[in-house]
Write an enzyme that holds these catalytic residues in place. Sequence first.
Site, short mmCIF file in Angstrom:
data_model
loop_
_atom_site.label_atom_id
_atom_site.label_comp_id
_atom_site.label_asym_id
_atom_site.label_seq_id
_atom_site.Cartn_x
_atom_site.Cartn_y
_atom_site.Cartn_z
N GLY A 1 0.94 -1.19 -0.05
CA GLY A 1 -0.06 0.27 0.09
C GLY A 1 0.89 1.17 0.14
CB CYS A 2 0.19 4.62 -1.25
SG CYS A 2 -1.43 4.84 -0.74
CG PHE A 3 -1.01 6.15 4.17
CD1 PHE A 3 -0.28 7.43 4.23
CD2 PHE A 3 -2.46 6.32 4.33
CE1 PHE A 3 -0.94 8.42 4.61
CE2 PHE A 3 -2.73 7.60 4.31
CZ PHE A 3 -1.97 8.54 4.44
#
Length: 330
Positions: free
Chosen positions: A139-141
């Site tokens: 995921g990006c976070f």
Amino acid sequence: MPTRAKIGIVGAAGYTAGELMRLLVHHPSAEIVWAQSQSQAGKTIADIHQDLIGELNLHFVANPPELSVQASAAESVDVIFLCAGHGRSRGWMEQHQPPAEALVVDLSSDHRLDPSWVYGLPELNREAIRGHRRVANPGCFATAIQLGLLPLAAAGHPLEQVHIHAITGSTGAGQLPRTTTHFSWRDNNISIYKAFRHQHEAEIKRSLQQAAGHDQQQLHFLPVRGNFSRGIFANLYTSTDLGASALSDLYQAYYQDHPFVFAAPTQAHLKQVVNTNKALYQVERIDDRVLVTSMIDNLLKGASGQAVQNMNLALGLSETEGLRLKPSAF
């Protein structure tokens, strides 16, 4: 593998797929042969991804061609990117069952905790990704936060209480319009969401446990919606007994062989990474705390750029191939 890997993209109408195609049309070892979208079938790619006008002469297809080992040479693919969104990739894999020799990179969350898929964070699992044929993109976070904490975890630094404040651009919510992505709501606005309960925490904790060899991490994560389109700016802090020089050396040693992670030489700001596959960090000691700032482009290092990086590693290509991108600084 042929000189140029043949690429198929599932769920090709969204932001991550658009960024993926923008990268792949200039990748010297890749050729996009089909792009699937039920909602946009029959339209040209440039009808939806208008930044690709003149770049890609393809139409969206409603269903991918036959994926069996008996598929014709014109229909077979070497790499499949799953961009259809969370909750859809697992069902697609069960329905279509791509050949074991085809590389599948899943940009959704469906396989990130699946032990039969390698977790595709190269700064943690580079050697495991090489040659593997099922890769779950982080995921990006999760990418930004892990890159900020992995050197501490790998060195055995205690991470019992880590406080995280991270702000993301509106593209992180995807292309589907909703109240909190509408321009008139988002502009000149800021808000917290999913406080202490964000879905990326599970993959972050697992990676830190892998790096540290134990599970003692306590994360206190406040995700924030920002009033900009792309990028993640994360600030993380915890207590430390290491000095400033030792902390700097620790991070430099961990990332010295990773081509996309750099120490920011001056005060870090988001435009240094937007439109690139770079991650920048700053690490400081303030009183008895270590403060780490970590920045990425959520659509590139946080999604599609990292997916291409994983493809490069899995296929034995240069890790940086097709990913030498300059930020737009003004």
